[in-house]
Scaffold this motif. Structure first.
Motif, short mmCIF file in Angstrom:
data_model
loop_
_atom_site.label_atom_id
_atom_site.label_comp_id
_atom_site.label_asym_id
_atom_site.label_seq_id
_atom_site.Cartn_x
_atom_site.Cartn_y
_atom_site.Cartn_z
N GLU A 68 2.14 -6.27 -6.29
CA GLU A 68 1.54 -5.73 -5.07
C GLU A 68 2.13 -6.39 -3.83
N LYS A 84 2.03 -0.80 -4.58
CA LYS A 84 1.63 -1.28 -5.90
C LYS A 84 2.65 -0.89 -6.96
N LYS A 121 3.98 2.79 -5.85
CA LYS A 121 2.87 3.61 -5.39
C LYS A 121 2.36 3.01 -4.09
N TYR A 122 1.87 3.85 -3.20
CA TYR A 122 1.35 3.33 -1.94
C TYR A 122 -0.11 3.73 -1.74
N GLU A 123 -0.83 2.90 -0.99
CA GLU A 123 -2.16 3.22 -0.49
C GLU A 123 -2.17 2.91 1.00
N SER A 125 -4.24 3.11 4.66
CA SER A 125 -5.56 3.26 5.28
C SER A 125 -5.53 2.63 6.66
N SER A 134 -6.51 7.99 5.50
CA SER A 134 -6.41 7.41 4.17
C SER A 134 -5.51 8.31 3.33
N SER A 135 -4.55 7.71 2.64
CA SER A 135 -3.63 8.50 1.83
C SER A 135 -3.05 7.61 0.73
N HIS A 136 -2.60 8.23 -0.35
CA HIS A 136 -1.96 7.48 -1.42
C HIS A 136 -1.00 8.41 -2.16
N SER A 139 6.01 6.42 -3.66
CA SER A 139 6.82 5.94 -2.54
C SER A 139 8.08 5.27 -3.07
#
Length: 243
Positions: A68, A84, A121-123, A125, A134-136, A139
């Motif tokens: 992370e 992540k 992977k992305y998160e 906010s 907010s999005s995920h 990436s």
């Protein structure tokens, strides 16, 4: 510069001397051009070493894994971006620029150039122009022409085979890169907004790399040093650098 102690002596108890593998050529410690010899040997073996050697309990370093990484843009009151399951590809294509040994001070220095492709992977906010978002999703990151300067200190230890081995006790790293390119997919389900956020990330790539770069380098170089430490427990000083 990052600096932290690292010892692998605990592993010696279950590793026995295995000698040099076929893909690494020894260099005489009395060779006046020993650094040139070692650099040539390292260049020939870097790909195999990076891809791992199961027979020697050496896992693959390509890809390398970082669980992370978190970035705040431009600060904690703005956007929070968490990457992540980061997989870094490219170490097996690393170009070694130089490699030097100081047997008196027990120091190894090296410089290498590498291009790294990261899938993750992305998160996302936080607030964009005061609007909560907010999005995920998927990436990627491209780290172009990353120049790594690594310095390692070692000590002589007696292995269970009764021979002298090297043990890496500490390492430092400096890095510079030409460019970082970020791409976050399916941002908020809106291509126009997504393109704007991606453009913002790529305009601020230096600030982002300043945040995550030390963690990336620490994680990756620790993995490399762990593999190198296991290898050095299997190969004695006399086998690697005979007289």
């Amino acid at each position: 510069m990052l600096s932290f102690p690292f010892s692998l002596l605990a592993l010696i108890s279950y590793v026995t001397s295995m000698g040099l593998p076929d893909y690494i050529q020894p260099c005489s410690r009395n060779d006046p051009n020993i650094n040139e010899c070692a650099l040539k040997s390292a260049r020939q073996s870097i790909r195999q070493f990076s891809l791992g050697d199961p027979s020697r309990k050496l896992p693959s370093l390509d890809p390398s894994y970082v669980a992370e990484m978190t970035v705040y843009i431009p600060n904690e009151n703005g956007l929070k971006l968490v990457f992540k399951d980061n997989y870094f590809y490219g170490l097996s294509g690393m170009e070694l620029q130089n490699l030097k040994f100081d047997f008196n001070k027990k120091i190894i220095t090296t410089e290498a150039l590498v291009n790294l492709d990261v899938t993750n992977k992305y998160e996302l906010s936080g607030k964009l122009m005061m609007v909560p978002i907010s999005s995920h999703g998927d990436s990627s990151i491209k780290l172009k022409k990353t120049d790594l300067k690594v310095k390692m200190w070692y000590e002589h230890v007696t292995g269970p085979d009764g021979k002298i081995h090297w043990n890496i006790t500490k390492h430092d790293i400096k890095y510079e890169l030409e460019k970082a390119v970020f791409r976050l997919e399916n941002l908020l389900g809106d291509k126009q907004i997504g393109d704007q956020i991606n453009n913002l990330l790529n305009e601020l790539w230096r600030d982002i790399v300043a945040d995550v770069g030390p963690y990336i380098c620490r994680s990756m170089t620790t993995a490399v040093v762990e593999n190198l430490g296991v290898f050095l427990e299997q190969v004695s000083y006399d086998e690697l650098f005979p007289e």
